[in-house]
Design a protein around this motif. Structure first.
Motif, mmCIF file in Angstrom:
data_model
loop_
_atom_site.group_PDB
_atom_site.id
_atom_site.type_symbol
_atom_site.label_atom_id
_atom_site.label_comp_id
_atom_site.label_asym_id
_atom_site.label_seq_id
_atom_site.Cartn_x
_atom_site.Cartn_y
_atom_site.Cartn_z
ATOM 1 N N VAL A 14 0.830 -1.203 0.000
ATOM 2 C CA VAL A 14 0.000 0.000 0.000
ATOM 3 C C VAL A 14 0.865 1.254 0.000
ATOM 4 C CG1 VAL A 14 -1.818 1.252 1.222
ATOM 5 C CG2 VAL A 14 -1.787 -1.235 1.272
ATOM 6 N N LYS A 15 0.499 2.202 -0.866
ATOM 7 C CA LYS A 15 1.206 3.475 -0.948
ATOM 8 C C LYS A 15 0.525 4.543 -0.092
ATOM 9 C CE LYS A 15 2.824 6.814 -4.365
ATOM 10 N NZ LYS A 15 2.861 7.126 -5.802
ATOM 11 N N LYS A 16 -0.825 4.607 -0.187
ATOM 12 C CA LYS A 16 -1.553 5.671 0.510
ATOM 13 C C LYS A 16 -2.978 5.218 0.817
ATOM 14 C CE LYS A 16 -2.396 9.336 -1.991
ATOM 15 N NZ LYS A 16 -2.318 10.651 -2.647
ATOM 16 N N ILE A 17 -3.469 5.612 1.985
ATOM 17 C CA ILE A 17 -4.855 5.357 2.387
ATOM 18 C C ILE A 17 -5.457 6.686 2.804
ATOM 19 C CG2 ILE A 17 -6.397 4.147 3.969
ATOM 20 C CD1 ILE A 17 -4.135 2.093 4.387
ATOM 21 N N ILE A 18 -6.548 7.065 2.147
ATOM 22 C CA ILE A 18 -7.265 8.289 2.511
ATOM 23 C C ILE A 18 -8.634 7.877 3.044
ATOM 24 C CG2 ILE A 18 -8.224 10.479 1.721
ATOM 25 C CD1 ILE A 18 -6.163 10.401 -0.569
ATOM 26 N N VAL A 19 -8.909 8.266 4.270
ATOM 27 C CA VAL A 19 -10.198 7.956 4.903
ATOM 28 C C VAL A 19 -10.905 9.276 5.129
ATOM 29 C CG1 VAL A 19 -11.319 6.901 6.890
ATOM 30 C CG2 VAL A 19 -9.159 5.972 6.064
ATOM 31 N N GLN A 20 -12.085 9.448 4.504
ATOM 32 C CA GLN A 20 -12.829 10.686 4.711
ATOM 33 C C GLN A 20 -14.253 10.396 5.157
ATOM 34 O OE1 GLN A 20 -11.759 12.486 0.839
ATOM 35 N NE2 GLN A 20 -13.913 12.268 0.353
ATOM 36 N N PHE A 21 -14.705 11.195 6.114
ATOM 37 C CA PHE A 21 -16.040 10.993 6.672
ATOM 38 C C PHE A 21 -16.505 12.241 7.401
ATOM 39 C CE2 PHE A 21 -12.930 9.650 9.783
ATOM 40 C CZ PHE A 21 -13.387 10.192 10.968
ATOM 41 N N CYS A 22 -17.808 12.314 7.600
ATOM 42 C CA CYS A 22 -18.416 13.357 8.421
ATOM 43 C C CYS A 22 -18.768 12.693 9.760
ATOM 44 C CB CYS A 22 -19.675 13.909 7.752
ATOM 45 S SG CYS A 22 -20.552 15.110 8.766
ATOM 46 N N SER A 54 -6.433 11.109 7.190
ATOM 47 C CA SER A 54 -7.852 11.177 7.546
ATOM 48 C C SER A 54 -8.354 12.586 7.222
ATOM 49 C CB SER A 54 -8.071 10.846 9.020
ATOM 50 O OG SER A 54 -7.386 11.751 9.830
ATOM 51 N N VAL A 55 -9.494 12.627 6.544
ATOM 52 C CA VAL A 55 -10.114 13.891 6.169
ATOM 53 C C VAL A 55 -11.477 13.928 6.851
ATOM 54 C CG1 VAL A 55 -10.930 15.322 4.263
ATOM 55 C CG2 VAL A 55 -8.940 13.841 3.935
ATOM 56 N N VAL A 56 -11.612 14.802 7.825
ATOM 57 C CA VAL A 56 -12.865 14.940 8.560
ATOM 58 C C VAL A 56 -13.619 16.124 7.964
ATOM 59 C CG1 VAL A 56 -13.927 15.284 10.810
ATOM 60 C CG2 VAL A 56 -11.801 13.986 10.621
ATOM 61 N N LYS A 57 -14.822 15.843 7.474
ATOM 62 C CA LYS A 57 -15.639 16.881 6.834
ATOM 63 C C LYS A 57 -16.889 17.137 7.661
ATOM 64 C CE LYS A 57 -14.280 15.778 2.123
ATOM 65 N NZ LYS A 57 -14.795 15.563 0.785
ATOM 66 N N HIS A 58 -17.510 18.253 7.407
ATOM 67 C CA HIS A 58 -18.792 18.550 8.057
ATOM 68 C C HIS A 58 -19.768 18.996 6.966
ATOM 69 C CE1 HIS A 58 -21.829 19.503 10.775
ATOM 70 N NE2 HIS A 58 -21.508 20.760 11.056
ATOM 71 N N ASP A 59 -19.958 18.074 6.004
ATOM 72 C CA ASP A 59 -20.834 18.401 4.880
ATOM 73 C C ASP A 59 -21.806 17.262 4.548
ATOM 74 O OD1 ASP A 59 -19.095 16.544 3.878
ATOM 75 O OD2 ASP A 59 -18.381 17.769 2.214
#
Length: 106
Positions: A14-22, A54-59
């Motif tokens: 694995v090179k990169k893991i992006i986890v995004q969620f609200c 980790s990308v935490v969104k509020h949308d």
């Protein structure tokens, strides 16, 4: 399913893991548990060059896990309708298939 629970997760391929969620949505539990798994020190030590973002969104966006492998392949898991076990199994089977040394250990 108990066997896959005990099998170690290895990030070699694995090179990169992006986890995004609200975090305020009700369907993010499995995605957050997956983030806790791949973000743990034990798992991260299997490939120190792997980026876990980790990308935490509020949308009110859908929880998504985007995995980029060393060979350029991608795995996109939409966590709203997946359980933690399903996400882990899909991720682990793909990692095992891409790592020839993991195949030899079986």
């Amino acid at each position: 399913m108990a066997a896959s629970r005990k099998a170690p997760v290895v990030l070699k391929a694995v090179k990169k893991i992006i986890v995004q969620f609200c975090p305020f949505e009700s369907n993010v539990r499995s995605t957050r548990e997956f983030l806790a798994l791949v973000g743990s020190e034990k798992v991260r030590s299997t490939n120190v060059n792997c980026q876990v973002i980790s990308v935490v969104k509020h949308d009110k966006s859908e929880p998504v896990v985007d995995v980029t492998y060393v060979d350029g392949d991608r795995l996109l898991m939409k966590g709203a309708n997946l359980t933690y076990s399903e996400m882990r199994t899909a991720f682990q089977s793909r990692c095992t298939a891409k790592d020839p040394q993991a195949e030899a250990k079986k």
